[in-house]
Every structure is written in structure tokens, then in C-alpha cells.
Scaffold this motif. Structure first.
Motif, short mmCIF file in Angstrom:
data_model
loop_
_atom_site.label_atom_id
_atom_site.label_comp_id
_atom_site.label_asym_id
_atom_site.label_seq_id
_atom_site.Cartn_x
_atom_site.Cartn_y
_atom_site.Cartn_z
N TYR A 51 13.67 16.00 -27.01
CA TYR A 51 14.39 15.63 -25.78
C TYR A 51 15.82 16.15 -25.82
CZ TYR A 51 17.08 11.67 -27.70
OH TYR A 51 17.94 10.89 -28.39
N GLY A 52 16.38 16.33 -24.65
CA GLY A 52 17.73 16.88 -24.58
C GLY A 52 17.72 18.35 -24.98
N HIS A 53 18.72 18.71 -25.76
CA HIS A 53 18.81 20.06 -26.34
C HIS A 53 18.26 19.96 -27.76
CE1 HIS A 53 20.50 23.61 -28.20
NE2 HIS A 53 21.11 23.99 -27.09
N PRO A 54 17.38 20.87 -28.18
CA PRO A 54 16.73 20.69 -29.49
C PRO A 54 17.69 20.82 -30.67
CG PRO A 54 16.21 22.86 -28.56
CD PRO A 54 16.95 22.10 -27.49
N GLY A 55 18.85 21.39 -30.44
CA GLY A 55 19.76 21.62 -31.57
C GLY A 55 21.04 20.84 -31.46
N SER A 96 4.12 31.56 -35.34
CA SER A 96 5.49 31.66 -34.84
C SER A 96 5.94 30.26 -34.43
CB SER A 96 5.57 32.61 -33.64
OG SER A 96 4.82 32.06 -32.56
N LEU A 97 7.25 30.13 -34.27
CA LEU A 97 7.80 28.82 -33.89
C LEU A 97 8.85 28.99 -32.81
CD1 LEU A 97 8.32 25.77 -34.29
CD2 LEU A 97 9.92 26.37 -36.12
N ILE A 98 8.72 28.18 -31.78
CA ILE A 98 9.81 28.09 -30.80
C ILE A 98 10.12 26.60 -30.59
CG2 ILE A 98 8.21 28.32 -28.81
CD1 ILE A 98 10.66 29.74 -27.40
N CYS A 99 11.40 26.27 -30.73
CA CYS A 99 11.84 24.89 -30.49
C CYS A 99 12.50 24.83 -29.13
CB CYS A 99 12.82 24.46 -31.58
SG CYS A 99 12.03 24.34 -33.20
N ALA A 118 11.10 32.70 -35.50
CA ALA A 118 11.41 31.33 -35.07
C ALA A 118 12.66 31.35 -34.20
CB ALA A 118 11.62 30.44 -36.29
N THR A 119 12.59 30.72 -33.05
CA THR A 119 13.71 30.74 -32.12
C THR A 119 13.94 29.35 -31.51
OG1 THR A 119 12.20 31.43 -30.39
CG2 THR A 119 13.50 33.17 -31.40
N MET A 120 15.11 29.20 -30.89
CA MET A 120 15.43 27.95 -30.21
C MET A 120 15.76 28.25 -28.75
SD MET A 120 18.46 25.17 -31.02
CE MET A 120 17.83 24.63 -32.59
N GLU A 121 15.19 27.44 -27.90
CA GLU A 121 15.44 27.57 -26.46
C GLU A 121 16.30 26.38 -26.05
OE1 GLU A 121 15.41 29.49 -23.13
OE2 GLU A 121 14.18 30.28 -24.76
N PRO A 122 17.49 26.61 -25.47
CA PRO A 122 18.36 25.46 -25.17
C PRO A 122 17.81 24.54 -24.09
CG PRO A 122 19.29 27.48 -24.27
CD PRO A 122 18.10 27.89 -25.09
#
Ligand SMILES: C[S@@+](CC[C@H](N)C(=O)[O-])C[C@H]1O[C@@H](n2cnc3c(N)ncnc32)[C@H](O)[C@@H]1O
Length: 268
Positions: free
Chosen positions: A95-99, A8-11, A119-123
Motif C-alpha cells: 500500500y502507498g508507495h512500496p519504498g 523477475s520482480l517488480i514491486c 528487479a524494479t520498483m514502480e512508485p
């Protein structure tokens, strides 16, 4: 990637300031991962994050002098996906916000999802968030346009003079090679010429750099537009251009709303 071997992937974003901006959810994502990849702004930040997990791998070596940044980004995506493909729970920290003005997390998440992997993104707290706080700007008051500085030069963008204009990566404005760490007079003169289409040459701009370490204050230097060619821009500078005009009313819309019964008419 085999069905039985899916990882799994979390950014996540680490925020801008060492130790101060990592959210509880981001910290938890790191701690529950098998492996953590890092693309952060400062070796001290790397050291700190290494103390939070036993298997932290820096992505900094993907950058090679003179090689287009896009190659480095693809290498980072490949490294992240390789670990996911090995069935690992992967956390990638930026660093910062990943997106925000950052493509690796978006690309890695897209590719992982296409491979059927969760796969998800965490702000995280971005430079923009710090900028709003430090400079006292509410983007909802006048509106706020954000552009990557080189893209702003290369394309015809419609600038609203009644809104803030924020230019990211101004230190490498006009870098068509995507490989340079700093650009020079020619590129700055192009930026000056483009901005003068909208703003007077004495218009005061702010060169902003958020504090990345505790006890350090942010940089907020005012420079007249005409002086940006010789201004001191760094890789982590963001250029803030305040509005020079007031919003013009859209009378057609106002009349439609009035007819529809919205008679309060208290738009600013
Ligand atoms: C590749 S982008 C990364 C942005 C990052 N993902 C974020 O959430 O803020 C790099 C650009 O972000 C901005 N930036 C990075 N660090 C900054 C800082 N300390 N203060 C102000 N802007 C910064 C600059 O415009 C820089 O050129």
C-alpha cells in the motif's frame, strides 16, 4: 536460482485509496505477472486486488502477535524471492508507495539483483503525497523533514524549526521490541520531552490520517504539543508539526553568489 530459471520482480504501490490510486503502470505490472504478493492495509483492498489477478497471495499471515516485525518482513522477502527463484514473474504490491517507510520491497529488490535477477520498483501514491494535498503543504516552501517516530527518539536528529517535521509511525513511537501494535504513556512522554526541546507546549500539531476508502474524508485533528500523551493515535496516524521559526539567511553564501554575478537577490 539457476541461470535458466530466472524469474523477475517488480514491486508496485497500490496508493492509499481503494480503487483510486493504482497507476496504469502498476495495474499493468500486476496483470502481466505470474503471481502477485500483497501487503496492503485493508482486507477490502485485498479483495479488490484479488479481482485483478487469478493468483494473488496475501503476506498478512507473516505478522504474528508479539513477534518482532522484522521477522515478518524477512518472511515476506523470503516468500517473494522463493517465487522469483522458481522462475516466476513476480509482482509484489504494497500500500502507498512500496519504498516509502517500507523495507520489504527494498530488501527483496536488493536480494533479487544480487542473484542476477531483473528487479524494479514502480512508485505509488504515499501517505505523504495525500498529506501534502489534504493539508495544503508544499514541502518546497519551508522544507520538510520526515522521520520514523521511534528512530527520532532513539537518535539525536537535528530538527530545523523553520521546516515542517513529519513523524511516521507515531502510534508505535518508542517501541524498542518492534513487536507492539500500540505504545503508551511512557513512550509518549519521551516524545513530548524531546519535542519540547524545540517547540513551545502550545504548538499546534496535526494528527493526519489519509482517506483509504472513497466517500470517507481524511482525519486532520489539531492537538497542542502538551496534549500528545493522551492524544488518539492509530497505527496509520502521521504527526505533522508545523514550523515555528523563519529561515535564517546564510550571508556567506549570499555574498559568494552576489560576487559571482547573481545580483537578483530575490531569495525569500
Ligand atoms: C510502514 S509505513 C507505510 C507507509 C506507506 N508505504 C506509504 O507509502 O505511505 C506506516 C506508516 O505510514 C503512515 N500511514 C499509513 N497509512 C496512513 C494513512 N492512511 N494516513 C496517514 N498516514 C498513514 C503512518 O505514519 C504509518 O504509521
Amino acid at each position: 536460482m539457476s541461470a535458466t530459471q530466472k524469474g523477475s520482480l517488480i514491486c508496485i504501490g497500490t496508493g492509499m485509496m481503494l480503487g483510486g490510486h493504482l497507476t496504469p503502470r502498476a495495474r499493468s505490472a500486476m496483470q502481466h505477472a505470474d503471481v502477485v504478493f500483497l501487503a496492503v492495509s485493508h482486507p477490502v483492498v485485498e479483495k479488490w486486488l484479488e479481482s485483478l489477478h487469478p493468483d494473488v497471495r496475501s503476506l498478512q499471515d507473516c505478522y504474528q502477535p508479539g513477534v518482532p516485525r522484522d521477522h515478518a518482513y524477512q518472511k515476506m522477502v523470503n516468500m517473494i524471492l522463493h517465487a522469483v527463484g522458481q522462475g516466476q514473474k513476480v509482482c509484489a504490491a504494497f500500500y502507498g508507495h512500496p519504498g516509502v517507510f517500507a523495507c520489504v520491497a527494498h530488501r527483496a529488490i536488493d536480494a533479487a539483483r544480487k542473484a542476477g535477477v531483473q528487479a524494479t520498483m514502480e512508485p505509488g501514491i504515499s501517505a505523504a503525497d495525500c498529506l501534502y494535498a489534504d493539508l495544503g503543504i508544499d514541502p518546497g516552501k519551508t522544507g520538510c523533514q520526515h522521520y520514523e517516530a521511534t528512530q527520532f527518539l532513539f537518535y539525536r536528529r537535528i530538527v530545523d524549526p523553520a521546516a515542517y517535521l513529519i513523524l511516521w509511525q507515531v502510534g508505535i513511537v518508542g517501541d524498542a521490541t518492534h513487536a507492539r501494535l500500540v505504545t503508551g504513556t511512557t513512550e509518549r512522554e519521551c516524545l513530548l520531552r524531546k519535542l519540547r526541546r524545540v517547540y513551545p507546549e502550545d504548538h499546534p500539531l496535526t494528527i493526519y490520517e489519509a482517506a483509504t476508502l472513497p466517500l470517507i474524508t481524511c482525519r486532520q485533528d489539531t492537538v497542542a504539543l502538551k496534549n500528545i500523551v493522551t492524544a488518539d493515535f492509530n497505527q496509520h496516524s502521521t504527526l505533522v508539526i508545523p514550523p515555528i521559526a523563519v529561515c535564517q539567511p546564510d550571508n556567506e553564501m549570499r555574498q559568494m553568489l552576489e560576487k559571482a554575478g547573481d545580483t537578483q537577490q530575490n531569495w525569500q
